[in-house]
Scaffold this active site. Structure first.
Site, PDB file in Angstrom:
ATOM      1  N   GLU A 300       0.941  -1.138   0.134  1.00  0.00           N
ATOM      2  CA  GLU A 300       0.022  -0.082   0.111  1.00  0.00           C
ATOM      3  C   GLU A 300       0.967   1.058   0.050  1.00  0.00           C
ATOM      4  OE1 GLU A 300      -3.307  -0.234  -0.124  1.00  0.00           O
ATOM      5  OE2 GLU A 300      -3.254  -2.268   0.306  1.00  0.00           O
ATOM      6  N   CYS A 334      -2.265   9.063   3.728  1.00  0.00           N
ATOM      7  CA  CYS A 334      -1.967   8.697   2.340  1.00  0.00           C
ATOM      8  C   CYS A 334      -3.244   9.167   1.319  1.00  0.00           C
ATOM      9  CB  CYS A 334      -2.020   7.117   2.260  1.00  0.00           C
ATOM     10  SG  CYS A 334      -3.072   6.311   3.131  1.00  0.00           S
TER      11      CYS A 334
HETATM   12  P1  NAP Z   1       8.610   4.557   4.195  1.00  0.00           P
HETATM   13  O1  NAP Z   1       9.710   5.532   4.368  1.00  0.00           O
HETATM   14  O2  NAP Z   1       8.441   3.961   2.988  1.00  0.00           O
HETATM   15  O3  NAP Z   1       8.555   3.751   5.495  1.00  0.00           O
HETATM   16  C1  NAP Z   1       7.571   2.797   5.602  1.00  0.00           C
HETATM   17  C2  NAP Z   1       8.029   1.421   6.129  1.00  0.00           C
HETATM   18  O4  NAP Z   1       9.086   0.825   5.564  1.00  0.00           O
HETATM   19  C3  NAP Z   1       8.925   1.967   7.755  1.00  0.00           C
HETATM   20  O5  NAP Z   1       8.381   0.796   8.890  1.00  0.00           O
HETATM   21  C4  NAP Z   1      10.238   1.955   7.265  1.00  0.00           C
HETATM   22  O6  NAP Z   1      11.022   1.612   8.217  1.00  0.00           O
HETATM   23  C5  NAP Z   1      10.032   0.698   6.130  1.00  0.00           C
HETATM   24  N1  NAP Z   1      11.443   0.650   5.381  1.00  0.00           N
HETATM   25  C6  NAP Z   1      12.276   1.643   4.840  1.00  0.00           C
HETATM   26  N2  NAP Z   1      13.121   1.035   4.186  1.00  0.00           N
HETATM   27  C7  NAP Z   1      13.014  -0.162   3.922  1.00  0.00           C
HETATM   28  C8  NAP Z   1      13.623  -0.950   3.040  1.00  0.00           C
HETATM   29  N3  NAP Z   1      14.696  -0.957   2.527  1.00  0.00           N
HETATM   30  N4  NAP Z   1      13.073  -2.371   3.059  1.00  0.00           N
HETATM   31  C9  NAP Z   1      11.905  -2.656   4.019  1.00  0.00           C
HETATM   32  N5  NAP Z   1      11.363  -1.596   4.697  1.00  0.00           N
HETATM   33  C10 NAP Z   1      11.823  -0.507   4.665  1.00  0.00           C
HETATM   34  O7  NAP Z   1       6.968   5.426   4.637  1.00  0.00           O
HETATM   35  P2  NAP Z   1       6.643   6.345   5.689  1.00  0.00           P
HETATM   36  O8  NAP Z   1       7.390   7.777   5.539  1.00  0.00           O
HETATM   37  O9  NAP Z   1       6.814   5.632   6.980  1.00  0.00           O
HETATM   38  O10 NAP Z   1       5.087   6.539   5.296  1.00  0.00           O
HETATM   39  C11 NAP Z   1       4.583   7.464   4.656  1.00  0.00           C
HETATM   40  C12 NAP Z   1       3.994   6.946   3.154  1.00  0.00           C
HETATM   41  O11 NAP Z   1       3.172   5.944   3.458  1.00  0.00           O
HETATM   42  C13 NAP Z   1       3.350   7.985   2.305  1.00  0.00           C
HETATM   43  O12 NAP Z   1       3.709   7.689   1.006  1.00  0.00           O
HETATM   44  C14 NAP Z   1       1.806   7.468   2.309  1.00  0.00           C
HETATM   45  O13 NAP Z   1       1.115   8.094   1.277  1.00  0.00           O
HETATM   46  C15 NAP Z   1       1.862   5.855   2.633  1.00  0.00           C
HETATM   47  N6  NAP Z   1       1.070   5.356   3.186  1.00  0.00           N
HETATM   48  C16 NAP Z   1       0.149   4.581   2.390  1.00  0.00           C
HETATM   49  C17 NAP Z   1      -1.250   4.114   2.913  1.00  0.00           C
HETATM   50  C18 NAP Z   1      -1.878   3.144   1.817  1.00  0.00           C
HETATM   51  O14 NAP Z   1      -2.966   2.649   2.475  1.00  0.00           O
HETATM   52  N7  NAP Z   1      -2.008   3.253   0.599  1.00  0.00           N
HETATM   53  C19 NAP Z   1      -1.555   4.318   4.164  1.00  0.00           C
HETATM   54  C20 NAP Z   1      -0.593   4.990   5.003  1.00  0.00           C
HETATM   55  C21 NAP Z   1       0.675   5.667   4.242  1.00  0.00           C
HETATM   56  P3  NAP Z   1      11.805   2.828   8.872  1.00  0.00           P
HETATM   57  O15 NAP Z   1      10.805   3.896   9.586  1.00  0.00           O
HETATM   58  O16 NAP Z   1      12.695   2.215   9.902  1.00  0.00           O
HETATM   59  O17 NAP Z   1      12.639   3.751   7.833  1.00  0.00           O
END
Ligand code: NAP
Length: 532
Positions: A300, A334
């Site tokens: 997602e 999001c």
């Molecule tokens: P993110 O930076 O992509 O991080 C999401 C998760 O992925 C975190 O737990 C992060 O850990 C982890 N992560 C980072 N690098 C990784 C890797 N190489 N391999 C595996 N996992 C890794 O996103 P965010 O800033 O937390 O969240 C915001 C984003 O989420 C926005 O783009 C938003 O639109 C999206 N979102 C989408 C939905 C939906 O339902 N479509 C819902 C909510 C949010 P760390 O924190 O330790 O880096």
């Protein structure tokens, strides 16, 4: 009757009621007195402290440490993978009726202690009371919904059975059989939620995987790992067997790839940015030595959501909906509507109303329940401020554009006018309190511009003309489309949630078929007669 029909959404708390206000304030004070504690990893029920710790801060008050959380490395990740693989052998055999019990119990306790969970989110994610309460309510909903859905999935509709009554002179009879299709679990799942719905998305993605009979390694976001720990404690409290849910906080950039690449991982349930989601999708596709399956990825991802307004719409309502879509939780949903595409004959009027409405938003710490709070951390602050500078060059600044108090990561609600569809602030997800207003020739042009993005998560269309509404329903390309409403605020079961294209893998969290992603159907045929 299907079990799912007995589901009801958890109501939101009315904090204008003095009793509720007193209760949340007491919980906030209680949680504040517990800030700054240490939180270990939990693997197979065992508490493991690491030398390196993640300092989780209150984004509204940078000098307030919410907790110090142990940070796993690859050694601990491998241990968690081994434990989850071993535990899968027993957990996958536990009957569905018993598995759902843990979810019902956890939701019951969370409902009883909802202000406590809400208060932790106020401190760790910077949400105000309403946003944090909605997050807790959604977590309860996910557990109640998926538990019921699992009960239904465990008793699927019967298959077509062989017709034994054919005329043997005309046709060759087939042997009588008993045929069943069952949904069995996949294996070890790596669950990676984001920080912006630190309880709801975490609880929903963990429990959907567990209730279907899988074992889980939970890697919470480094920004909200304390809330992750609180949820793991709750699952221990309800007696979930050790090793079914393993808590592995750490830096995504360090252990993320390791968990995703492991041949022991059977599926990844990820919610987060487009960049991380596509990285996981690519890496999971590579079959590693010793791997015996193709990995499932449910991703997602982000959005560039928007509200479309035509000249027949209720313009006051549209302006209110544009503002709450754009600035609720500082635009860090999001589903946040960071674009408003308005038919030119009413553009000036709507723009003025939107600016007036946004001027009413007051910014301050979540604890004091301001409408607007901080963004999540320094990285996000820098990114959003960077986009504001881009916006100042590309478009016309109508409101805000500056940082707020440096006590936390505050950014003023910011509105740009005359944004055009090729602008970066029209195309790229900013994930902060920044809204762009764009003119369209007519409603058809507005829908066309809305679709001019690689994302496809949420959208809203405001109009009073039925044929136009029908056209929007058909042509606006997004997973969640709302008519004459804001584009945020999906309710479990009522608005199954998830996007298309670069917003994700087309699944619908809180929808009737979500659990199927974490199962594989097994066909069981038993011959009953001796006909050959
Ligand atoms: P993110 O930076 O992509 O991080 C999401 C998760 O992925 C975190 O737990 C992060 O850990 C982890 N992560 C980072 N690098 C990784 C890797 N190489 N391999 C595996 N996992 C890794 O996103 P965010 O800033 O937390 O969240 C915001 C984003 O989420 C926005 O783009 C938003 O639109 C999206 N979102 C989408 C939905 C939906 O339902 N479509 C819902 C909510 C949010 P760390 O924190 O330790 O880096």
């Amino acid at each position: 009757m299907k079990n799912i029909y007995t589901f009801e959404n958890e109501p939101f708390v009315n904090f204008k009621n003095p009793k509720n206000k007193t209760e949340i304030e007491a919980q906030l004070n209680d949680v504040q007195s517990k800030l700054g504690k240490q939180y270990p990893l939990v693997i197979n029920g065992e508490r493991i402290k690491t030398e390196r710790v993640i300092e989780s801060l209150n984004p509204g008050k940078k000098d307030e440490v919410v907790g110090y959380v142990s940070a796993a490395g690859t050694k601990e990740a491998e241990r968690a993978l081994n434990v989850a693989s071993e535990t899968f052998k027993t957990w996958s055999k536990v009957p569905a009726k018993e598995r759902v019990h843990y979810l019902f119990e956890a939701s019951r306790i969370m409902r009883e202690r909802k202000h406590e969970f809400t208060a932790w989110m106020v401190f760790e994610s910077g949400k105000n009371w309403l946003e944090a309460d909605a997050d807790t309510a959604e977590a309860i909903d996910f557990m109640e919904y998926y538990a019921r859905q699992m009960l239904d999935l465990a008793n699927p509709e019967p298959l077509i059975q062989i017709n034994p009554n054919v005329d043997p002179d005309m046709y060759r009879p087939l042997p009588a059989e008993d045929n069943k299709l069952e949904y069995i679990p996949l294996g070890v799942g790596v669950v990676i939620p984001p920080w912006n719905f630190p309880l709801a998305i975490l609880a929903g993605t963990v429990t959907s995987a567990i209730v279907t009979g899988n074992t889980v390694i939970l890697k919470p976001s480094e920004l909200t790992s304390v809330i992750g720990y609180k949820f793991v404690e709750l699952m221990e409290e309800v007696g979930l067997p050790k090793g079914v849910l393993n808590f592995l906080p750490g830096y995504g950039s360090e252990i993320g790839d390791y968990l995703v690449d492991s041949p022991k991982t059977r599926f990844i349930s990820f919610t987060g940015s487009r960049a991380t989601g596509t990285r996981i999708y690519e890496r999971a596709a590579k079959v590693q030595p010793g791997q015996r399956w193709l990995k499932t990825v449910v991703a997602e991802m982000g959005g560039k959501d928007g509200v479309v307004v035509d000249e027949t719409a209720d313009l006051d309502q549209a302006a209110k909906d544009i503002v709450s879509s754009a600035f609720g939780f500082q635009g860090q949903k999001c589903s946040a509507g960071s674009r408003a595409i308005i038919v030119e004959s009413v553009y000036d009027e709507v723009a003025a109303k939107v600016v007036d409405e946004a001027k009413k938003l007051v910014m301050g710490p979540g604890k004091d329940n301001f409408e607007m709070g901080p963004v999540s951390d320094q990285k996000s602050f820098d990114k959003v401020m960077g986009y504001i500078e881009v916006g100042k060059k590309e478009a016309e600044l109508l409101l805000g554009g500056e940082a707020g108090s440096d006590e936390g990561y505050y950014i003023e609600p910011t509105i740009f006018g005359n944004v055009v569809e090729t602008d970066r602030i029209f195309q790229e997800e900013i994930f902060g309190p920044v809204l762009g207003l764009t003119k369209a020739k007519d409603y058809k042009d507005a829908i066309r511009q809305y679709n001019n993005t690689e994302y496809g998560l949420t959208g809203a269309f405001h109009s009073t003309v039925e044929e136009r509404i029908e056209e929007a329903l058909e042509d606006m390309q997004c997973g969640n489309l709302y008519i004459n409403k804001k584009c945020t605020g999906a309710l479990v079961g009522v608005h199954p949630f998830g996007g298309y294209n670069m917003s994700g893998t087309d699944s619908k969290a809180g929808g009737p078929d979500y659990l199927l992603y974490f199962t594989q159907p097994k066909m069981k045929t038993r011959k009953l007669s001796n006909l050959s």
